[in-house]
Every structure is written in structure tokens, then in C-alpha cells.
Design a protein around this motif. Sequence first.
Motif, PDB file in Angstrom:
ATOM      1  N   ARG A  24     -13.652   3.414   1.524  1.00  0.00           N
ATOM      2  CA  ARG A  24     -13.361   3.215   2.948  1.00  0.00           C
ATOM      3  C   ARG A  24     -14.657   3.077   3.733  1.00  0.00           C
ATOM      4  O   ARG A  24     -14.747   2.308   4.684  1.00  0.00           O
ATOM      5  CB  ARG A  24     -12.560   4.398   3.499  1.00  0.00           C
ATOM      6  CG  ARG A  24     -11.098   4.352   3.123  1.00  0.00           C
ATOM      7  CD  ARG A  24     -10.277   5.372   3.882  1.00  0.00           C
ATOM      8  NE  ARG A  24      -9.185   5.813   3.037  1.00  0.00           N
ATOM      9  CZ  ARG A  24      -9.031   7.044   2.576  1.00  0.00           C
ATOM     10  NH1 ARG A  24      -9.869   7.994   2.903  1.00  0.00           N
ATOM     11  NH2 ARG A  24      -8.018   7.338   1.784  1.00  0.00           N
ATOM     12  N   ARG A  53     -10.625   0.738  -2.135  1.00  0.00           N
ATOM     13  CA  ARG A  53     -10.775   0.380  -0.727  1.00  0.00           C
ATOM     14  C   ARG A  53      -9.924   1.261   0.176  1.00  0.00           C
ATOM     15  O   ARG A  53     -10.322   1.614   1.275  1.00  0.00           O
ATOM     16  CB  ARG A  53     -10.389  -1.101  -0.544  1.00  0.00           C
ATOM     17  CG  ARG A  53     -10.518  -1.628   0.864  1.00  0.00           C
ATOM     18  CD  ARG A  53     -11.974  -1.818   1.219  1.00  0.00           C
ATOM     19  NE  ARG A  53     -12.113  -2.306   2.579  1.00  0.00           N
ATOM     20  CZ  ARG A  53     -12.271  -1.524   3.644  1.00  0.00           C
ATOM     21  NH1 ARG A  53     -12.296  -0.214   3.503  1.00  0.00           N
ATOM     22  NH2 ARG A  53     -12.398  -2.051   4.837  1.00  0.00           N
ATOM     23  N   TYR A  54      -8.712   1.585  -0.277  1.00  0.00           N
ATOM     24  CA  TYR A  54      -7.780   2.270   0.617  1.00  0.00           C
ATOM     25  C   TYR A  54      -7.539   3.723   0.279  1.00  0.00           C
ATOM     26  O   TYR A  54      -6.988   4.460   1.092  1.00  0.00           O
ATOM     27  CB  TYR A  54      -6.428   1.528   0.621  1.00  0.00           C
ATOM     28  CG  TYR A  54      -6.529   0.122   1.119  1.00  0.00           C
ATOM     29  CD1 TYR A  54      -6.571  -0.945   0.228  1.00  0.00           C
ATOM     30  CD2 TYR A  54      -6.613  -0.147   2.477  1.00  0.00           C
ATOM     31  CE1 TYR A  54      -6.693  -2.240   0.682  1.00  0.00           C
ATOM     32  CE2 TYR A  54      -6.732  -1.446   2.931  1.00  0.00           C
ATOM     33  CZ  TYR A  54      -6.780  -2.488   2.025  1.00  0.00           C
ATOM     34  OH  TYR A  54      -6.894  -3.777   2.475  1.00  0.00           O
ATOM     35  N   ASP A  78     -10.457  -5.784  -0.037  1.00  0.00           N
ATOM     36  CA  ASP A  78      -9.199  -5.707   0.701  1.00  0.00           C
ATOM     37  C   ASP A  78      -8.069  -6.320  -0.097  1.00  0.00           C
ATOM     38  O   ASP A  78      -8.281  -7.177  -0.946  1.00  0.00           O
ATOM     39  CB  ASP A  78      -9.328  -6.482   2.030  1.00  0.00           C
ATOM     40  CG  ASP A  78     -10.206  -5.747   3.025  1.00  0.00           C
ATOM     41  OD1 ASP A  78     -10.671  -6.387   3.980  1.00  0.00           O
ATOM     42  OD2 ASP A  78     -10.416  -4.546   2.831  1.00  0.00           O
ATOM     43  N   LEU A  97       0.829  -1.207   0.000  1.00  0.00           N
ATOM     44  CA  LEU A  97       0.000   0.000   0.000  1.00  0.00           C
ATOM     45  C   LEU A  97       0.857   1.248   0.000  1.00  0.00           C
ATOM     46  O   LEU A  97       0.508   2.256  -0.644  1.00  0.00           O
ATOM     47  CB  LEU A  97      -0.950  -0.028   1.200  1.00  0.00           C
ATOM     48  CG  LEU A  97      -2.022  -1.112   1.098  1.00  0.00           C
ATOM     49  CD1 LEU A  97      -2.853  -1.190   2.368  1.00  0.00           C
ATOM     50  CD2 LEU A  97      -2.941  -0.857  -0.092  1.00  0.00           C
TER      51      LEU A  97
END
Lengths: 44, 489
Positions: B119, B112-113, B129, B56
Motif C-alpha cells: 500500500r 497492493r491491497y 493495481d 477484492l
Amino acid sequence: MIVFPFSKLLHAPGVFFSPTRNQRNNPREHRHLSPWAARMEVER
Amino acid sequence: MAHVEVTAPPYRTIPIIPALEPGAMAGTKSFLANEKIQNDLGFPGTLVENWKDVALDKMRELLGRQRSLQVFLDSCVHCGACTDKCHYFLGTRDPLNMPVARQDLMRSVYRRYFTVAGRVFPKLVGARDLTRETLDQWYSYYYQCSECRRCSVFCPYGIDTAEITMAGREILDAVGYGQKYTNEIIGKVHRVGNNLGLPEAALADTLQGLEEDVLAETGVPVRYPLNEKGAEVLLITPSADFFAEPHVESLIGYGKVFHAAGVSWTLASFASEAANFGMFIGSYEQLRKIALRIRETALELGVKRIIVGECGHAWRVAYSFWNTLVGIGAGATDPYAVEFQKMLDPKVKQPTHICEYTWDLIQRGALRFDKEANDHRIITFHDSCNVARGSGMGDTPYGQFEIPRNIIRSVANHFYDMAPETINERTFCCGGGAASSPTICSTCASRGRCRAWRRCSRWSTSTASISWRPSARFARRSSRRFCRTTSSR
């Protein structure tokens, strides 16, 4: 009940903002250097 | 040649949309790079403990550095225009090989991030994820993309799946999940100077053999110089041109063209590779390190012009990126690139493709051909994907389609183009790109032809093109010398 792709419709004008079609084709004539790449130019 | 009865399947109109077969290629994985190969490039040797955080972080870094990546991840509307355009999907029928699905492997994690919606309510926006299964999927499918950009031609937004594939591979390399084929070859370039690991002695021996062969065949003393200071032209050509057939015929041809033009030229052992596998793994640092060899060699030899031999990926890197990477071109403002550009001749395009150079000579009448000698051949041209979609040639748009065809028409009478939806910018990839066919060498039937090739076969050397074999010339002359002098193990 009809499902209409509103998201697609609203994103449609995005075709005019396409980076691949809006960039000039001049890499041999002009040195495109982003700031982070320029920071690597510290030696011969 | 005896007449052979051939039964071919009935002709079908391209493209043929296949029935979906989910999971058809899910288990397919390239060989993993070992610790030494990874460490040589500065990557972790094996999958690191905190791979999720590292992945990430790397993704955050790439999104910040490359605006294009964020735009492409954001702007897809899943219209489906790209789906039946990718030859990997058409061949494997796996829906994850559709470009949109390949991008979604990363887009779902990006959402997702890195997006508010992802989020807060991930399931609603297709965010997921980053799990180990996802990482494995990335490794499987991002090495089933040859970065040919055919999907991008048809995408209304021009989304470049290759950019996403390159980012995916960068992230995988950053966590230590690297592919053996690309990373080993990049290591070889850093150590020896070319993808095939051919040392200077082998190159010199090959070139000497070519000089003798050409003199014997034509009676003309064409030279193939190596590392000659003060030459006007530096030819950077793919290392396959020294080693493989039919590639070596290209190198022989380049020598003849320079001889006819009367220009002094040289090859270089330090920069004996035009291809740049750094592009395949998306790593700017590796791209630059490989390209720097060319600047260093050019400055040392004091050449005025850099010409690139025929290689699709090499030309994309040369045309689109060499100016950015090391200043081969014009329009620099930083001191080292300015110094380099002062040395090169500003009146010609730097770098020049060998086809541009040859076509220019043909137009000026410097090369004469006997077209009737090729009357027994029926010739077509398969546009190289990276040349057609990722670069240009000449002074006019679409020169990369016209110039090679003009050259073929100048040397032969019978030239025919293939179906319209498979030529020019719609050309189908040969499948050899982006190291997505790493099993080529293990299936290469010609390994037995050359003792040196058998010995080096565990290096998995291949620039993976459509059915090539080690050149008989190389095998005859250099196999013993090669085995004695090779040093990269």
C-alpha cells in the motif's frame, strides 16, 4: 557492488514450516472441518 | 499389421528448458460462459459494473477462509525451482506460464491491497493495481494451469500453485468472468447428475448393452445394476465410463471384478459422476453440492461401502475432500455426518479406490489371471497427477504408485516404467485437468461416429483425456434413445 539475496537467506528456514509437508495424510480417517465449513452443515 | 517406417525426432533428455517467448499465450482465452450458465451456478451472468470491488471483497473472503492461500502468497522467495517443471511452460515457452509467474499475477495484486508495503510503496515490492488488463491476464493464465501440482513437488516451501489458480478462478467467477466449459458442466451435474448430461434412461440402456455384450463374449452373466436398493457396494465412477472408449472397458472390468468377488453392487443415476468440477473452479459450495448427491444416494440405497472408479480428479476429491464435504470417511462429530458414517462399514476405508479393492482381491487370491494372454503387449503406467500428488492409496505411503503397478504386474509380464523424472510424484500431467483444454471436443475427430454425439456436441462435453472417442457400444445401442430422452437444454 555485490547483490546478495538477503531476503532469500532469511526466508530459508521457511522450508521447515511448509504446510504441504507438515500436514498429516489422514483425510479418510479424520473429518477436517473448518468453522466456516461447519456452519454449512445444517441439513441432511 | 504392415510394417511402417516411422521417423521420430532424436531423443532428448527431459526436461528440455525452452527459450523464453514472452507473450506467446497472452491472447489465448477459453470460451466465456454465457448468462444462463453463470446464473445456474449463482454467479453473475456477465462482468459486473463494480468488478474491482467485488473481486477484492472475494479475495479478502478467500484469504480469511483459507489460511493456505495467504501462506502460499507470502512465502515464495522466487528461487526458480518450479520454473522448468510446469508442462505448460515447457510447451508454450511463455514465461507467465512458469508457476512462480502465474502466482505472481495474483501475488502482485495481493501485495497492493492487503499488505502494508504494497500500500505504501508498491513499485518497490512488485505490487500492482487490479486493472482490467490484469483481470484479462488472470482469465487467460489461470485457465492455462491444469492444477496438477507438479510445481509444488519441487518447491522448497511446497507452495501449491493449484490453490492460487483455484482462488483466481473463484474471483473471476464472482465477478461474472466464468469459463464456459467448467461452469456448463457443473450446471449439467446439478440438472442431470453427471458431467456428460446422460439421463437415467441412457445409463440403463448402456448397462443393459454391456450385460449382453459381456455374456456374448465370455458366456458369464455379469450384471451391471443401476439404482439397486440394499446393495453392499455403491460404485461411483466417472460418467465417461458409460460413454467413451477406452473408458467403457474400465466399467466392464469393474463388473467382472465384483462378479468374481461375489459382492452385490450398484451404480446410481442420481450420483452417476465421480468427477467433481467444483474443485476446478475452487468453489467449496459447488464442490459440496455435487458431493452431496453421493451422500443422498448412499443413504437412500442403504449401501455399506462406497468404491470410486478410476478417475484422477475424482479420486483426489474422493480421498482428500469427501470426508470434509459430506462425511464419507470416519471421525465425524457433527450429527448428519455421524449418521452417515454409522451406516457405512467402519472396517474398510471409505471411500475405497477400485485399485485398492482389486489389489486386495488379488492378494487374497480371489482373482485369477492368465498373464501369458498379455505377452504381446509392452505396458507402461502413466501416473495420474491428482492420484500421484494429491491423494493416497492403501495403508502405506506411496501406495498410489505401488498399487496400480502391482495390479499391472499381476496381469502382464512385460511392464516397464518410464524415465525416472517422469514417474511417481514427478509425473507430467496429461493436460486434461482443471478444464484447461476446453477445445478438446471441437477437435475431437470422432464426433462423426455417433449421431448422439453430433447432436450433443454443442454442449462441449468432454472429460478431456488422452485421445478417447465415444464408445462404439454406446453409439450402436443408445444414440437414438439418447436423442429422444435427453432433456437438458
